[in-house]
Design a protein around this motif. Structure first.
Motif, PDB file in Angstrom:
ATOM      1  N   PRO A   1       0.809  -1.224   0.000  1.00 27.38           N
ATOM      2  CA  PRO A   1       0.000   0.000   0.000  1.00 27.38           C
ATOM      3  C   PRO A   1       0.840   1.271   0.000  1.00 27.38           C
ATOM      4  N   PHE A   2       0.231   2.333  -0.541  1.00 22.08           N
ATOM      5  CA  PHE A   2       0.858   3.645  -0.550  1.00 22.08           C
ATOM      6  C   PHE A   2       0.062   4.569   0.368  1.00 22.08           C
ATOM      7  N   GLY A   3       0.749   5.490   1.006  1.00 28.46           N
ATOM      8  CA  GLY A   3       0.087   6.438   1.882  1.00 28.46           C
ATOM      9  C   GLY A   3       0.054   5.983   3.323  1.00 28.46           C
ATOM     10  N   GLU A   4      -0.562   6.794   4.157  1.00 28.22           N
ATOM     11  CA  GLU A   4      -0.653   6.529   5.590  1.00 28.22           C
ATOM     12  C   GLU A   4      -2.043   6.024   5.959  1.00 28.22           C
ATOM     13  N   TYR A   5      -2.079   5.058   6.849  1.00 32.44           N
ATOM     14  CA  TYR A   5      -3.356   4.537   7.334  1.00 32.44           C
ATOM     15  C   TYR A   5      -4.149   5.661   7.990  1.00 32.44           C
ATOM     16  N   PRO A   6      -5.456   5.791   7.765  1.00 30.03           N
ATOM     17  CA  PRO A   6      -6.333   4.862   7.047  1.00 30.03           C
ATOM     18  C   PRO A   6      -6.520   5.199   5.573  1.00 30.03           C
ATOM     19  N   ASN A   7      -5.705   6.086   5.033  1.00 26.10           N
ATOM     20  CA  ASN A   7      -5.865   6.525   3.632  1.00 26.10           C
ATOM     21  C   ASN A   7      -4.866   5.818   2.717  1.00 26.10           C
ATOM     22  N   GLN A   8      -4.724   4.535   2.928  1.00 27.44           N
ATOM     23  CA  GLN A   8      -3.797   3.764   2.106  1.00 27.44           C
ATOM     24  C   GLN A   8      -4.482   3.272   0.833  1.00 27.44           C
ATOM     25  N   GLN A   9      -3.702   3.194  -0.248  1.00 28.10           N
ATOM     26  CA  GLN A   9      -4.229   2.739  -1.525  1.00 28.10           C
ATOM     27  C   GLN A   9      -3.237   1.798  -2.190  1.00 28.10           C
ATOM     28  N   PHE A  10      -3.758   0.976  -3.113  1.00 33.71           N
ATOM     29  CA  PHE A  10      -2.934   0.063  -3.897  1.00 33.71           C
ATOM     30  C   PHE A  10      -2.944   0.492  -5.355  1.00 33.71           C
ATOM     31  N   HIS A  11      -1.939   0.041  -6.087  1.00 31.75           N
ATOM     32  CA  HIS A  11      -1.845   0.299  -7.527  1.00 31.75           C
ATOM     33  C   HIS A  11      -1.930  -1.037  -8.251  1.00 31.75           C
ATOM     34  N   PHE A  12      -2.867  -1.155  -9.204  1.00 25.70           N
ATOM     35  CA  PHE A  12      -3.092  -2.405  -9.924  1.00 25.70           C
ATOM     36  C   PHE A  12      -2.737  -2.219 -11.403  1.00 25.70           C
ATOM     37  N   THR A  13      -1.901  -3.109 -11.914  1.00 24.41           N
ATOM     38  CA  THR A  13      -1.441  -3.041 -13.307  1.00 24.41           C
ATOM     39  C   THR A  13      -1.796  -4.327 -14.036  1.00 24.41           C
TER      40      THR A  13
ATOM     41  N   LEU B   1      10.508   1.375 -27.521  1.00 23.82           N
ATOM     42  CA  LEU B   1      10.973   0.239 -28.322  1.00 23.82           C
ATOM     43  C   LEU B   1      10.377   0.241 -29.731  1.00 23.82           C
ATOM     44  N   GLY B   2       9.410   1.099 -29.975  1.00 19.89           N
ATOM     45  CA  GLY B   2       8.805   1.174 -31.308  1.00 19.89           C
ATOM     46  C   GLY B   2       7.813   0.071 -31.611  1.00 19.89           C
ATOM     47  N   THR B   3       7.331  -0.632 -30.594  1.00 15.45           N
ATOM     48  CA  THR B   3       6.405  -1.746 -30.823  1.00 15.45           C
ATOM     49  C   THR B   3       4.976  -1.276 -31.082  1.00 15.45           C
ATOM     50  N   ARG B   4       4.645  -0.061 -30.694  1.00 18.98           N
ATOM     51  CA  ARG B   4       3.305   0.515 -30.843  1.00 18.98           C
ATOM     52  C   ARG B   4       2.230  -0.410 -30.260  1.00 18.98           C
ATOM     53  N   PRO B   5       2.277  -0.638 -28.947  1.00 17.12           N
ATOM     54  CA  PRO B   5       1.298  -1.521 -28.298  1.00 17.12           C
ATOM     55  C   PRO B   5      -0.110  -0.965 -28.374  1.00 17.12           C
ATOM     56  N   LYS B   6      -1.108  -1.846 -28.365  1.00 17.30           N
ATOM     57  CA  LYS B   6      -2.511  -1.440 -28.438  1.00 17.30           C
ATOM     58  C   LYS B   6      -3.251  -1.678 -27.128  1.00 17.30           C
ATOM     59  N   VAL B   7      -2.495  -1.774 -26.038  1.00 17.60           N
ATOM     60  CA  VAL B   7      -3.089  -1.745 -24.705  1.00 17.60           C
ATOM     61  C   VAL B   7      -2.706  -0.406 -24.074  1.00 17.60           C
ATOM     62  N   PHE B   8      -3.709   0.403 -23.814  1.00 16.43           N
ATOM     63  CA  PHE B   8      -3.516   1.733 -23.244  1.00 16.43           C
ATOM     64  C   PHE B   8      -3.898   1.702 -21.767  1.00 16.43           C
ATOM     65  N   ARG B   9      -3.276   2.583 -20.984  1.00 18.81           N
ATOM     66  CA  ARG B   9      -3.523   2.620 -19.550  1.00 18.81           C
ATOM     67  C   ARG B   9      -3.816   4.049 -19.109  1.00 18.81           C
ATOM     68  N   ILE B  10      -4.835   4.174 -18.276  1.00 18.14           N
ATOM     69  CA  ILE B  10      -5.114   5.444 -17.613  1.00 18.14           C
ATOM     70  C   ILE B  10      -4.487   5.346 -16.234  1.00 18.14           C
ATOM     71  N   ALA B  11      -3.506   6.180 -15.974  1.00 24.32           N
ATOM     72  CA  ALA B  11      -2.663   6.019 -14.797  1.00 24.32           C
ATOM     73  C   ALA B  11      -3.394   6.342 -13.503  1.00 24.32           C
ATOM     74  N   SER B  12      -3.184   5.477 -12.525  1.00 26.45           N
ATOM     75  CA  SER B  12      -3.688   5.729 -11.189  1.00 26.45           C
ATOM     76  C   SER B  12      -2.815   6.781 -10.518  1.00 26.45           C
ATOM     77  N   GLN B  13      -3.431   7.719  -9.856  1.00 29.25           N
ATOM     78  CA  GLN B  13      -2.674   8.758  -9.174  1.00 29.25           C
ATOM     79  C   GLN B  13      -2.060   8.249  -7.884  1.00 29.25           C
ATOM     80  N   SER B  14      -2.694   7.239  -7.280  1.00 25.84           N
ATOM     81  CA  SER B  14      -2.150   6.683  -6.052  1.00 25.84           C
ATOM     82  C   SER B  14      -0.884   5.915  -6.359  1.00 25.84           C
ATOM     83  N   GLY B  15       0.049   5.958  -5.455  1.00 26.10           N
ATOM     84  CA  GLY B  15       1.278   5.210  -5.637  1.00 26.10           C
ATOM     85  C   GLY B  15       2.406   6.034  -6.224  1.00 26.10           C
TER      86      GLY B  15
END
Length: 227
Positions: free
Chosen positions: A80-92, A209-223
């Motif tokens: 987890p990131f942050g201080e309890y009780p405001n802890q969060q996880f980052h999922f990829t 790397l120039g692979t041009r992947p087609k999986v895009f991610r909206i970044a989580s601010q936590s972490g």
């Protein structure tokens, strides 16, 4: 096709590949990679909505009959990131990126790894695969594996042989309870996936790397780490 015939064909392929130095097969796979598909399926993973419940990976395993011990789709947890009780996880999300310029396709000596001309999905023809593992070594995202049942290279194919054949969304997309996944044709300006990408900043992995992947991610601010 019987298993014995398949083994014979694999042995024959290995012999031919060894004698030719891969030149012909690699040239074919390279030319196939450069063919523009009729559409280009892409996926957006919104990390701000993902709760790491694993519903996506469970659905993937069930629908595509993925054997135990290997995974087409995983959710990596950080925190987890942050201080309890405001802890969060980052999922990829960890899965095939369906690169426009796919290294796995380029190195495959038999043409088993290929980009589907209709959808742009990077696929594996298990009957052509000889298990040489060149594609596994070439994949910069480390998402390929040898299927212990088929003995062929395997990975996510956006449910091309299962859900897409039924004109349904990939299993992971349908199963997600928070609607963290969006799937569609990025060449269609009216598609939902294009609307999401236009309205929200996103990123892709290892674009240098120039692979041009087609999986895009909206970044989580936590972490995020502030230095």
């Amino acid at each position: 096709m019987s298993n014995s015939r398949r083994l014979f064909l694999k042995g024959a392929c290995i012999a031919v590949v060894g004698a030719s130095g891969f030149t012909l097969a690699r040239a074919k796979s390279t030319s196939a990679t450069n063919v523009e598909p009729a559409c280009k399926y892409a996926l957006v993973h919104d990390e701000t909505k993902c709760i790491g419940c694993d519903a996506c990976s469970i659905a993937c395993r069930e629908v595509n009959q993925v054997p135990e011990g290997v995974d087409r789709l995983e959710i990596k947890r950080e925190g987890p990131f942050g201080e309890y009780p405001n802890q969060q996880f980052h999922f990829t999300r960890i899965s095939c990126q369906h690169c426009d310029d796919a290294p796995c396709v380029k190195v495959c000596p038999t043409g088993a790894a290929y980009k589907d001309p209709k959808t742009g999905i990077v696929c594996v023809d298990e009957w052509k695969c000889v298990g040489c593992q060149y594609c596994i070594a070439a994949c910069p995202y480390q998402v390929r594996f040898i299927n212990p049942v088929t003995k062929a290279a395997d990975k996510c194919d956006f449910c091309k042989e299962t859900r897409l054949k039924e004109n349904s969304l990939p299993a992971c997309v349908s199963a997600c309870p928070t609607k963290a996944l969006t799937f569609g044709d990025i060449t269609d300006p009216q598609s939902q996936v294009v609307q999401v990408l236009k309205s929200t900043p996103s990123y892709r992995s290892k674009t240098d790397l120039g692979t041009r992947p087609k999986v895009f991610r909206i970044a989580s601010q936590s972490g995020e780490i502030e230095l």
